[in-house]
Write a protein that holds these residues in place. Structure first.
Motif, PDB file in Angstrom:
ATOM      1  N   MET A 132      25.870  30.840  38.013  1.00  0.00           N
ATOM      2  CA  MET A 132      27.067  30.205  37.501  1.00  0.00           C
ATOM      3  C   MET A 132      28.180  30.285  38.540  1.00  0.00           C
ATOM      4  N   THR A 133      28.854  29.177  38.776  1.00  0.00           N
ATOM      5  CA  THR A 133      29.941  29.139  39.749  1.00  0.00           C
ATOM      6  C   THR A 133      31.260  28.914  39.023  1.00  0.00           C
ATOM      7  N   ASN A 134      32.216  29.734  39.352  1.00  0.00           N
ATOM      8  CA  ASN A 134      33.571  29.564  38.838  1.00  0.00           C
ATOM      9  C   ASN A 134      34.442  29.029  39.962  1.00  0.00           C
ATOM     10  N   THR A 135      35.210  28.011  39.675  1.00  0.00           N
ATOM     11  CA  THR A 135      36.164  27.506  40.650  1.00  0.00           C
ATOM     12  C   THR A 135      37.525  28.102  40.338  1.00  0.00           C
ATOM     13  N   ILE A 136      38.178  28.590  41.372  1.00  0.00           N
ATOM     14  CA  ILE A 136      39.518  29.149  41.261  1.00  0.00           C
ATOM     15  C   ILE A 136      40.459  28.201  41.981  1.00  0.00           C
ATOM     16  N   SER A 137      41.448  27.705  41.262  1.00  0.00           N
ATOM     17  CA  SER A 137      42.411  26.763  41.843  1.00  0.00           C
ATOM     18  C   SER A 137      43.588  27.509  42.454  1.00  0.00           C
ATOM     19  N   SER A 138      44.302  26.826  43.313  1.00  0.00           N
ATOM     20  CA  SER A 138      45.481  27.425  43.927  1.00  0.00           C
ATOM     21  C   SER A 138      46.603  27.519  42.887  1.00  0.00           C
ATOM     22  N   PRO A 139      47.186  28.702  42.727  1.00  0.00           N
ATOM     23  CA  PRO A 139      48.273  28.856  41.759  1.00  0.00           C
ATOM     24  C   PRO A 139      49.606  28.286  42.248  1.00  0.00           C
ATOM     25  N   VAL A 140      49.751  28.136  43.562  1.00  0.00           N
ATOM     26  CA  VAL A 140      50.992  27.629  44.152  1.00  0.00           C
ATOM     27  C   VAL A 140      50.653  26.672  45.289  1.00  0.00           C
ATOM     28  N   SER A 141      51.623  25.886  45.703  1.00  0.00           N
ATOM     29  CA  SER A 141      51.449  25.003  46.858  1.00  0.00           C
ATOM     30  C   SER A 141      51.843  25.758  48.121  1.00  0.00           C
TER      31      SER A 141
ATOM     32  N   HIS B 113      56.004  39.652  38.732  1.00  0.00           N
ATOM     33  CA  HIS B 113      55.570  39.256  40.073  1.00  0.00           C
ATOM     34  C   HIS B 113      54.052  39.070  40.208  1.00  0.00           C
ATOM     35  N   ALA B 114      53.299  39.294  39.130  1.00  0.00           N
ATOM     36  CA  ALA B 114      51.837  39.248  39.254  1.00  0.00           C
ATOM     37  C   ALA B 114      51.195  39.063  37.888  1.00  0.00           C
ATOM     38  N   PHE B 115      49.969  38.521  37.916  1.00  0.00           N
ATOM     39  CA  PHE B 115      49.213  38.394  36.672  1.00  0.00           C
ATOM     40  C   PHE B 115      47.724  38.424  36.950  1.00  0.00           C
ATOM     41  N   VAL B 116      46.970  38.787  35.904  1.00  0.00           N
ATOM     42  CA  VAL B 116      45.511  38.766  35.956  1.00  0.00           C
ATOM     43  C   VAL B 116      45.025  37.942  34.770  1.00  0.00           C
ATOM     44  N   ILE B 117      44.116  37.016  35.057  1.00  0.00           N
ATOM     45  CA  ILE B 117      43.475  36.234  34.006  1.00  0.00           C
ATOM     46  C   ILE B 117      42.002  36.626  33.987  1.00  0.00           C
ATOM     47  N   ALA B 118      41.510  36.989  32.797  1.00  0.00           N
ATOM     48  CA  ALA B 118      40.092  37.289  32.615  1.00  0.00           C
ATOM     49  C   ALA B 118      39.414  36.028  32.098  1.00  0.00           C
ATOM     50  N   THR B 119      38.409  35.556  32.833  1.00  0.00           N
ATOM     51  CA  THR B 119      37.679  34.354  32.419  1.00  0.00           C
ATOM     52  C   THR B 119      36.729  34.696  31.282  1.00  0.00           C
ATOM     53  N   GLU B 120      36.144  33.669  30.686  1.00  0.00           N
ATOM     54  CA  GLU B 120      35.198  33.870  29.597  1.00  0.00           C
ATOM     55  C   GLU B 120      34.024  34.737  30.029  1.00  0.00           C
ATOM     56  N   SER B 121      33.633  34.624  31.300  1.00  0.00           N
ATOM     57  CA  SER B 121      32.508  35.417  31.809  1.00  0.00           C
ATOM     58  C   SER B 121      32.914  36.850  32.136  1.00  0.00           C
ATOM     59  N   GLY B 122      34.225  37.160  31.988  1.00  0.00           N
ATOM     60  CA  GLY B 122      34.696  38.517  32.245  1.00  0.00           C
ATOM     61  C   GLY B 122      35.269  38.729  33.634  1.00  0.00           C
TER      62      GLY B 122
ATOM     63  N   GLY C 184      47.046  23.787  41.859  1.00  0.00           N
ATOM     64  CA  GLY C 184      46.078  23.120  41.003  1.00  0.00           C
ATOM     65  C   GLY C 184      44.853  22.610  41.737  1.00  0.00           C
ATOM     66  N   GLU C 185      44.921  22.526  43.071  1.00  0.00           N
ATOM     67  CA  GLU C 185      43.752  22.079  43.840  1.00  0.00           C
ATOM     68  C   GLU C 185      42.763  23.231  43.980  1.00  0.00           C
ATOM     69  N   GLN C 186      41.472  22.881  44.129  1.00  0.00           N
ATOM     70  CA  GLN C 186      40.442  23.896  44.274  1.00  0.00           C
ATOM     71  C   GLN C 186      40.691  24.742  45.511  1.00  0.00           C
ATOM     72  N   LEU C 187      40.560  26.060  45.330  1.00  0.00           N
ATOM     73  CA  LEU C 187      40.845  27.010  46.402  1.00  0.00           C
ATOM     74  C   LEU C 187      39.627  27.868  46.752  1.00  0.00           C
ATOM     75  N   LEU C 188      38.991  28.436  45.725  1.00  0.00           N
ATOM     76  CA  LEU C 188      37.876  29.363  45.922  1.00  0.00           C
ATOM     77  C   LEU C 188      36.737  29.006  44.971  1.00  0.00           C
ATOM     78  N   GLU C 189      35.523  29.363  45.383  1.00  0.00           N
ATOM     79  CA  GLU C 189      34.381  29.284  44.482  1.00  0.00           C
ATOM     80  C   GLU C 189      33.785  30.675  44.390  1.00  0.00           C
ATOM     81  N   LEU C 190      33.500  31.081  43.174  1.00  0.00           N
ATOM     82  CA  LEU C 190      32.930  32.399  42.915  1.00  0.00           C
ATOM     83  C   LEU C 190      31.624  32.184  42.179  1.00  0.00           C
ATOM     84  N   GLY C 191      30.533  32.661  42.769  1.00  0.00           N
ATOM     85  CA  GLY C 191      29.268  32.444  42.093  1.00  0.00           C
ATOM     86  C   GLY C 191      28.103  33.046  42.820  1.00  0.00           C
TER      87      GLY C 191
END
Length: 150
Positions: free
Chosen positions: A1-10, A59-68, A143-150
């Motif tokens: 499974m691949t998760n795409t992480i988008s850029s939070p800022v420009s 100044h910071a945040f963490v989001i936990a995805t559905e996969s943890g 909002g543009e794709q930045l990283l892929e995790l998988g």
């Protein structure tokens, strides 16, 4: 499974190793990349993934995805010392967010005036460096794709 992480800022994508903080530069919290926000003094931080806001500071945040998988976004370096000055939160801990949702508005003037780096590390928590691919380079928009995790 691949998760795409988008850029939070420009801004401009820079290697995590170039972040002026050893905790991030040495990937002690996890692999990732960073964005150097250029342009206006007000930066809007968007959710890089969909999930639950498991941690939220001005100044910071963490989001936990559905996969943890946890994704950490840190707005600037040593900005914790500003005690929230310049940060406006639009969400609360425990809230479910979608990728692209507006989370924090950051007036970078206090950070800039105090000589702090505005670099924004984006880190996949508890991930293996081999499982992460930086797919953006140069200038990226929020909002543009930045990283892929998988």
């Amino acid at each position: 499974m691949t998760n795409t992480i988008s850029s939070p800022v420009s801004g401009t994508v820079i290697p995590l190793a170039d972040v002026p903080d050893p905790v991030f530069a040495e990937a002690l919290v996890g692999p990732g990349t960073a964005i150097d926000p250029e342009g206006p003094s007000t930066v809007t931080a968007l959710a890089p993934v969909s999930g639950t806001l498991s941690s939220l500071k001005p100044h910071a945040f963490v989001i936990a995805t559905e996969s943890g998988q946890g994704v950490l976004v840190h707005l600037g370096i040593d900005t914790v010392e500003l005690k929230g000055e310049g940060f406006t939160l639009h969400v609360e801990v425990g809230q479910t967010v979608n990728a692209g949702d507006r989370l924090i508005t950051w007036d970078t003037t206090p950070a800039r005036n105090s000589g702090r780096s505005l670099v924004v590390p984006v880190v996949a928590l508890e991930a293996d460096v081999e499982s992460l691919t930086v797919i953006a380079e140069g200038v990226v928009s929020a909002g543009e794709q930045l990283l892929e995790l998988g």
